[in-house]
Design a protein around this motif. Sequence first.
Motif, PDB file in Angstrom:
ATOM      1  N   ASP B 120      -0.677  34.142  26.658  1.00  0.00           N
ATOM      2  CA  ASP B 120      -1.940  34.671  27.202  1.00  0.00           C
ATOM      3  C   ASP B 120      -3.120  33.787  26.813  1.00  0.00           C
ATOM      4  O   ASP B 120      -4.064  33.634  27.568  1.00  0.00           O
ATOM      5  CB  ASP B 120      -2.170  36.120  26.748  1.00  0.00           C
ATOM      6  CG  ASP B 120      -2.249  36.279  25.228  1.00  0.00           C
ATOM      7  OD1 ASP B 120      -1.807  35.362  24.494  1.00  0.00           O
ATOM      8  OD2 ASP B 120      -2.739  37.329  24.766  1.00  0.00           O
ATOM      9  N   THR B 122      -3.797  30.324  26.175  1.00  0.00           N
ATOM     10  CA  THR B 122      -3.437  28.916  26.226  1.00  0.00           C
ATOM     11  C   THR B 122      -4.172  28.288  27.396  1.00  0.00           C
ATOM     12  O   THR B 122      -4.953  28.956  28.093  1.00  0.00           O
ATOM     13  CB  THR B 122      -1.909  28.751  26.337  1.00  0.00           C
ATOM     14  OG1 THR B 122      -1.596  27.364  26.253  1.00  0.00           O
ATOM     15  CG2 THR B 122      -1.368  29.289  27.660  1.00  0.00           C
ATOM     16  N   PHE B 123      -3.926  27.028  27.620  1.00  0.00           N
ATOM     17  CA  PHE B 123      -4.462  26.311  28.770  1.00  0.00           C
ATOM     18  C   PHE B 123      -4.208  27.147  30.033  1.00  0.00           C
ATOM     19  O   PHE B 123      -3.079  27.577  30.273  1.00  0.00           O
ATOM     20  CB  PHE B 123      -3.753  24.960  28.838  1.00  0.00           C
ATOM     21  CG  PHE B 123      -4.337  24.015  29.835  1.00  0.00           C
ATOM     22  CD1 PHE B 123      -5.678  23.679  29.796  1.00  0.00           C
ATOM     23  CD2 PHE B 123      -3.528  23.428  30.796  1.00  0.00           C
ATOM     24  CE1 PHE B 123      -6.214  22.787  30.710  1.00  0.00           C
ATOM     25  CE2 PHE B 123      -4.052  22.535  31.707  1.00  0.00           C
ATOM     26  CZ  PHE B 123      -5.402  22.216  31.672  1.00  0.00           C
ATOM     27  N   ALA B 124      -5.276  27.378  30.810  1.00  0.00           N
ATOM     28  CA  ALA B 124      -5.188  28.378  31.873  1.00  0.00           C
ATOM     29  C   ALA B 124      -4.469  27.900  33.130  1.00  0.00           C
ATOM     30  O   ALA B 124      -4.076  28.718  33.965  1.00  0.00           O
ATOM     31  CB  ALA B 124      -6.594  28.833  32.237  1.00  0.00           C
ATOM     32  N   GLU B 127      -1.063  29.419  34.394  1.00  0.00           N
ATOM     33  CA  GLU B 127      -1.252  30.772  34.934  1.00  0.00           C
ATOM     34  C   GLU B 127      -1.914  30.720  36.312  1.00  0.00           C
ATOM     35  O   GLU B 127      -1.475  31.381  37.256  1.00  0.00           O
ATOM     36  CB  GLU B 127      -2.120  31.546  33.926  1.00  0.00           C
ATOM     37  CG  GLU B 127      -2.557  32.935  34.355  1.00  0.00           C
ATOM     38  CD  GLU B 127      -3.531  33.557  33.321  1.00  0.00           C
ATOM     39  OE1 GLU B 127      -3.546  33.118  32.156  1.00  0.00           O
ATOM     40  OE2 GLU B 127      -4.271  34.488  33.698  1.00  0.00           O
TER      41      GLU B 127
END
Lengths: 437, 371
Positions: B120, B122-124, B127
């Motif tokens: 959740d 971390t680097f976006a 996602e």
Amino acid sequence: MPKAPDTVTLELPAHVRWLPAAQAVVEHGAPTLGLPPKKVVRLVMAVEEIFVHLARTTPGCAVLLRLLRRGSSVQAVFRFQADVEDLWAMNLTAAQELTPTDENMDHMGLLLAAGVSDGFSITREGGTVQLVLSQDKVYPETTPSDRGLTAARGALRMVDDPHPAEVAEACALARGLYPAEKLHPDLSMAGKLVDNAAGGGIVLSVAKDDAGAILGMMFWEQTSERSVGFCGPYVFSQNSGPVAKALTENMLNCLARSRTIGVCSRRATDDLPLEGFEALARIHYCHKNIVCAEQRIWFRLLREDDGAVIWAHAGMVDFLEETYARLSLMRDIRTVENIGIEMPARSVLAAELNQELSEAYLRVLIPGLDVEENIRKHAAHLRSSGYENIFFTLDLALGEQACLGGALMANGFEPALVLPFAGKSDLVVFQHVAPRS
Amino acid sequence: MSLPALDRLVPAHIQRFEPYYPSKPDHVLKRMYHVDTLHRLNNNENPLGPPAAVHRLVESFSPETVPVYPNGDCFDLRLQLAQKFSKDPDQFLVGNGSCEVISSVIKAFCEEGDNIITADKTFAVYEWVAEFSGIEARLIPLREGAFDPQAMLEAMDERTKILFVCNPNNPTGTYWDADTMKDFLERAGDGRIIVLDEAYFEYVDKADYPNGMELMRQHPNIIVFRTFSKMYALAAARIGYLCGSPEVVNIVRRTHIVYSVNTLAQMAAAAALEDDGPFIQATRRMVSEAKSLLCSLFDELGLEYVANEGNYVMVRLPMPDTLMYRKLMTRGIMVRTMTGFRFPNWIRVSLVERPVMEMFCQAFTEALRES
Ligand SMILES: Cc1ncc(COP(=O)(O)O)c(C=O)c1O
């Protein structure tokens, strides 16, 4: 097969021939959407009034009528094309000017419709007007619980889709533990919160301990495309700090990668962890003659602010400069007195009324030459109808709104707060100051 | 003509998705915040760079190169990478930043109904790419600030196609050591793709830090991401790459856009790799000095912070991160607010040269005192 939404949509010409069709859809559709009979009658009545009004003022025009459930209410939404000049009768105050001639009777319908509705709002986009009539479903009152604070056991966990029974319990606990002015009125009707959460109108989360005991609750709703208003955190645990913090962080994390930019308190409790928020304003708020209290409003942004250009009437500039400096928000303020475009003779103000909260939000739908007079009349009308919390919002992205600051200040309104990103840009909220009696 | 019927044209997962708006250019921000200089400590760039060989290359870059397309799949650079890592050139795919290869990998393996697993906080971009491609992203909460291997394994099902592990993690700087990684890879099995994003690989100087390039010899389901944006200071050139087993890369190649990496970037990346040892050492020294400077300030102020691997640290504030951002901006310093990373009230600060770090320390202390 994709699921059809629980909605009925009808496109029909604005002609009395079609009135029975419109009536029938509401009469038979609203109970299907969960509205009790008495409320169905009121919704049918309001829809009739609007439809007849349209049939007379814009005969034959295409009208889109949509019946839908939105959380705890059933709404009839009209969409139609209207000429700006024809809209003046949408003003709440139009009745005062309407002598009962035949022609004026056309317009009375709007007022009657607003009068019987639990919620009534008008918005306009280009030439399209959207008018929403809503009736609330009826819910039993949630009895306050006298259980008091819980001693939490084990680890804390957040539940983002609590069971209705858990929501009911949280509402009862909140009512038992918090003073009325900290409670959102919907907490007295747990069923309403549950329906609004199921309908996506609000987001509700509950904190529980390992044993399943409910330790707290918080809920929030989108108040504009990019802003959210929250209530809480309501904490029922003896050790309140960690629960309040977890509820608040959970809300921020849920919103973190969404389109929301600003979060603002609607009813903040004293449990709110203040280090994560900025003090936005204090406003005087009354609730049903019982409590009149100063309400503190807290806010925070969720993203990095690039600064913005906004418009303002010269009379508001001091207030805005002070506010923006206090909030360290970079805004290029451009003053505007008069936007210099040709205006219709008559202005229209949109009113969003909430009887339960004794709250009225006004906004300008169509600026016109008589706008100052219209503002004065609206304030007087709402006061005499018993509304105690009367606000007027201006979107500072729009010069034609921002220039109304002077007219508001000349008519008993004072700038109370700035809501960053609550409109196309920041909204400034004016509050009507009760005339001294 | 009116607008197309967007509600019918646009898939639901796109309608739900919120576009990302990056920060405005410096000249706009400087004007808004009334400052003459702006130090960007928000993107983990390396101000020491690029390495000298790149300077020489850029200065001698001929305008006559510009009308001609670049090599479509970075032939020379892949050759050089293959040599450096003792692999086959076909094991590499180069992208317009490693962000582009994230997209290629998800497109290659996922279809509707599949899911990917990551953390959740971390680097976006893993996602985001999943979500705007209509693929479910399962976000596993960090455990003690680090990726949680057990919970990631438990979240797998038959539709899980890719697990993204950011090692070291942006923004917490935590990493899985060789044992944790080995255990995870064994338990995950070979039924899925495991991406090891090693964007900050060159910053880590720890004996137990596992090297994905080596691990893929035993675990051919591994894809490693590396970038030239961070250590090699080529962020403006937009170039990064992936490496995997030939069979896996052959699949990803099908969804990977060719010609997306420009000529200058390809040449600069190759030059950067040439004699990178001293440059990396100097950068690590700068980062380590900056880290101790900031950590002692945070200690002095009694603030909680997270300073692990990578060229960044995070600190928790007694005020909203977004307010601190604005206060620092009025002093010419730009940091990354962490609410978007689901760390409300934290900021992340890139570690750079001493004078700028000192300016940060002063601005930060003033801003705290003010509130
Ligand atoms: C963990 C991680 N991966 C990938 C990237 C993307 O890097 P680029 O697209 O510049 O190669 C970044 C950049 O911030 C990062 O932090």
